[in-house]
Design a protein around this motif. Structure first.
Motif, PDB file in Angstrom:
ATOM      1  N   LEU A   4      22.713 -40.154  10.974  1.00 16.44           N
ATOM      2  CA  LEU A   4      20.950 -39.388  10.727  1.00 16.44           C
ATOM      3  C   LEU A   4      20.413 -40.731   9.180  1.00 16.44           C
ATOM      4  O   LEU A   4      21.372 -40.575   8.092  1.00 16.44           O
ATOM      5  CB  LEU A   4      21.220 -38.088  10.344  1.00 16.44           C
ATOM      6  CG  LEU A   4      19.980 -37.348  10.357  1.00 16.44           C
ATOM      7  CD1 LEU A   4      18.827 -37.261  11.361  1.00 16.44           C
ATOM      8  CD2 LEU A   4      20.109 -36.661   9.300  1.00 16.44           C
ATOM      9  N   THR A   5      19.796 -41.071   9.330  1.00 17.87           N
ATOM     10  CA  THR A   5      18.818 -41.723   8.755  1.00 17.87           C
ATOM     11  C   THR A   5      17.682 -40.968   8.534  1.00 17.87           C
ATOM     12  O   THR A   5      16.812 -40.050   9.648  1.00 17.87           O
ATOM     13  CB  THR A   5      18.808 -42.992   9.085  1.00 17.87           C
ATOM     14  OG1 THR A   5      17.975 -43.646   9.984  1.00 17.87           O
ATOM     15  CG2 THR A   5      20.197 -43.608   9.158  1.00 17.87           C
ATOM     16  N   ASP A  43      16.128 -40.838  13.400  1.00 13.63           N
ATOM     17  CA  ASP A  43      15.920 -41.005  12.350  1.00 13.63           C
ATOM     18  C   ASP A  43      14.681 -40.609  12.049  1.00 13.63           C
ATOM     19  O   ASP A  43      14.456 -39.357  13.032  1.00 13.63           O
ATOM     20  CB  ASP A  43      14.885 -42.716  11.917  1.00 13.63           C
ATOM     21  CG  ASP A  43      14.166 -43.187  11.364  1.00 13.63           C
ATOM     22  OD1 ASP A  43      15.514 -42.955  10.157  1.00 13.63           O
ATOM     23  OD2 ASP A  43      13.540 -42.683  11.356  1.00 13.63           O
ATOM     24  N   VAL A  44      14.805 -40.041  10.654  1.00  9.82           N
ATOM     25  CA  VAL A  44      13.602 -38.586  10.828  1.00  9.82           C
ATOM     26  C   VAL A  44      13.078 -39.561   9.371  1.00  9.82           C
ATOM     27  O   VAL A  44      12.717 -39.970   8.542  1.00  9.82           O
ATOM     28  CB  VAL A  44      14.241 -37.317  10.005  1.00  9.82           C
ATOM     29  CG1 VAL A  44      13.449 -36.278   9.231  1.00  9.82           C
ATOM     30  CG2 VAL A  44      14.867 -36.735  10.306  1.00  9.82           C
ATOM     31  N   VAL A  55      13.217 -28.721  13.050  1.00 11.76           N
ATOM     32  CA  VAL A  55      13.406 -29.909  12.537  1.00 11.76           C
ATOM     33  C   VAL A  55      13.698 -31.266  13.690  1.00 11.76           C
ATOM     34  O   VAL A  55      13.508 -32.262  14.006  1.00 11.76           O
ATOM     35  CB  VAL A  55      12.821 -30.880  10.984  1.00 11.76           C
ATOM     36  CG1 VAL A  55      12.185 -31.716  11.289  1.00 11.76           C
ATOM     37  CG2 VAL A  55      12.160 -29.876  10.352  1.00 11.76           C
ATOM     38  N   LEU A  56      14.793 -31.222  14.097  1.00  6.72           N
ATOM     39  CA  LEU A  56      15.569 -32.453  14.654  1.00  6.72           C
ATOM     40  C   LEU A  56      15.618 -32.338  16.130  1.00  6.72           C
ATOM     41  O   LEU A  56      15.559 -30.620  16.270  1.00  6.72           O
ATOM     42  CB  LEU A  56      17.523 -32.091  13.672  1.00  6.72           C
ATOM     43  CG  LEU A  56      17.747 -32.779  12.646  1.00  6.72           C
ATOM     44  CD1 LEU A  56      19.080 -32.090  12.468  1.00  6.72           C
ATOM     45  CD2 LEU A  56      17.245 -34.011  12.606  1.00  6.72           C
ATOM     46  N   PRO A  57      15.575 -33.252  16.663  1.00  2.00           N
ATOM     47  CA  PRO A  57      15.482 -33.077  17.783  1.00  2.00           C
ATOM     48  C   PRO A  57      16.713 -32.028  18.846  1.00  2.00           C
ATOM     49  O   PRO A  57      18.011 -32.183  18.269  1.00  2.00           O
ATOM     50  CB  PRO A  57      15.010 -34.355  18.063  1.00  2.00           C
ATOM     51  CG  PRO A  57      16.022 -34.854  17.608  1.00  2.00           C
ATOM     52  CD  PRO A  57      15.154 -34.604  16.078  1.00  2.00           C
ATOM     53  N   GLU A  64      19.726 -43.423  21.096  1.00  2.00           N
ATOM     54  CA  GLU A  64      18.849 -43.100  20.295  1.00  2.00           C
ATOM     55  C   GLU A  64      17.774 -42.355  20.087  1.00  2.00           C
ATOM     56  O   GLU A  64      17.412 -42.217  20.981  1.00  2.00           O
ATOM     57  CB  GLU A  64      18.317 -44.628  19.921  1.00  2.00           C
ATOM     58  CG  GLU A  64      19.528 -46.166  19.796  1.00  2.00           C
ATOM     59  CD  GLU A  64      18.961 -47.271  19.709  1.00  2.00           C
ATOM     60  OE1 GLU A  64      17.648 -47.358  19.641  1.00  2.00           O
ATOM     61  OE2 GLU A  64      19.947 -47.505  19.080  1.00  2.00           O
ATOM     62  N   ALA A  65      17.303 -41.612  19.238  1.00  2.00           N
ATOM     63  CA  ALA A  65      15.888 -40.610  18.444  1.00  2.00           C
ATOM     64  C   ALA A  65      14.631 -40.743  17.634  1.00  2.00           C
ATOM     65  O   ALA A  65      15.908 -40.920  16.724  1.00  2.00           O
ATOM     66  CB  ALA A  65      16.671 -39.771  18.750  1.00  2.00           C
ATOM     67  N   VAL A  66      13.866 -40.306  17.483  1.00  2.00           N
ATOM     68  CA  VAL A  66      13.096 -40.345  16.107  1.00  2.00           C
ATOM     69  C   VAL A  66      12.394 -39.224  16.698  1.00  2.00           C
ATOM     70  O   VAL A  66      12.261 -38.744  17.219  1.00  2.00           O
ATOM     71  CB  VAL A  66      12.065 -41.718  16.339  1.00  2.00           C
ATOM     72  CG1 VAL A  66      11.397 -41.689  14.944  1.00  2.00           C
ATOM     73  CG2 VAL A  66      12.513 -43.110  16.475  1.00  2.00           C
ATOM     74  N   CYS A  67      12.599 -38.350  15.057  1.00  2.00           N
ATOM     75  CA  CYS A  67      12.084 -36.831  14.903  1.00  2.00           C
ATOM     76  C   CYS A  67      10.521 -38.163  13.493  1.00  2.00           C
ATOM     77  O   CYS A  67      10.989 -38.518  12.686  1.00  2.00           O
ATOM     78  CB  CYS A  67      12.826 -36.480  13.988  1.00  2.00           C
ATOM     79  SG  CYS A  67      12.069 -34.845  13.603  1.00  2.00           S
ATOM     80  N   CYS A  68       9.469 -37.531  13.941  1.00  7.31           N
ATOM     81  CA  CYS A  68       8.111 -37.471  13.654  1.00  7.31           C
ATOM     82  C   CYS A  68       7.049 -36.382  13.476  1.00  7.31           C
ATOM     83  O   CYS A  68       7.638 -35.968  14.429  1.00  7.31           O
ATOM     84  CB  CYS A  68       8.386 -39.052  13.470  1.00  7.31           C
ATOM     85  SG  CYS A  68       6.997 -39.142  15.283  1.00  7.31           S
ATOM     86  N   GLY A  69       6.444 -36.452  12.158  1.00  4.90           N
ATOM     87  CA  GLY A  69       5.917 -35.308  12.545  1.00  4.90           C
ATOM     88  C   GLY A  69       5.655 -34.359  11.257  1.00  4.90           C
ATOM     89  O   GLY A  69       5.975 -35.020  10.207  1.00  4.90           O
ATOM     90  N   ALA A  70       4.853 -33.277  11.259  1.00  4.28           N
ATOM     91  CA  ALA A  70       5.013 -32.564  10.215  1.00  4.28           C
ATOM     92  C   ALA A  70       6.207 -31.611   9.252  1.00  4.28           C
ATOM     93  O   ALA A  70       7.093 -31.540   9.927  1.00  4.28           O
ATOM     94  CB  ALA A  70       3.814 -31.582  10.056  1.00  4.28           C
ATOM     95  N   ALA A  71       5.654 -31.304   8.383  1.00  2.00           N
ATOM     96  CA  ALA A  71       6.403 -30.454   7.316  1.00  2.00           C
ATOM     97  C   ALA A  71       7.024 -29.133   8.038  1.00  2.00           C
ATOM     98  O   ALA A  71       6.452 -29.183   8.117  1.00  2.00           O
ATOM     99  CB  ALA A  71       7.119 -31.103   5.706  1.00  2.00           C
TER     100      ALA A  71
END
Length: 72
Positions: A4-5, A43-44, A55-57, A64-71
């Motif tokens: 997790l990064t 990656d967050v 928050v995590l997928p 490989e996955a990227v998690c983005c968006g509002a807190a």
């Protein structure tokens, strides 16, 4: 194995955290050299200020996955 990064990938004009690139490279080598192990990089984005399970997928077959968006 889950690596997790935070901010390793540049998204939406945000700078990337190039220091995390080594971690992603390590996991890619693990997947190549030890295919019997399950290894995923997630990656967050920098915009997520708190890390909660919501928050995590959800686990997927993607390596490989990227998690983005509002807190949250």
């Amino acid at each position: 194995m889950l690596v997790l990064t935070s901010g390793a990938l540049a998204l939406g004009g945000a700078p990337s955290g190039e220091a995390n690139g080594g971690a992603w490279g390590f996991v890619r080598v693990v997947r190549l050299e030890h295919p019997m192990l399950w290894a995923q990089s997630t990656d967050v984005s920098f915009g997520t200020t708190t890390l909660k399970p919501s928050v995590l997928p959800a686990p997927t077959s993607e390596v490989e996955a990227v998690c983005c968006g509002a807190a949250h």
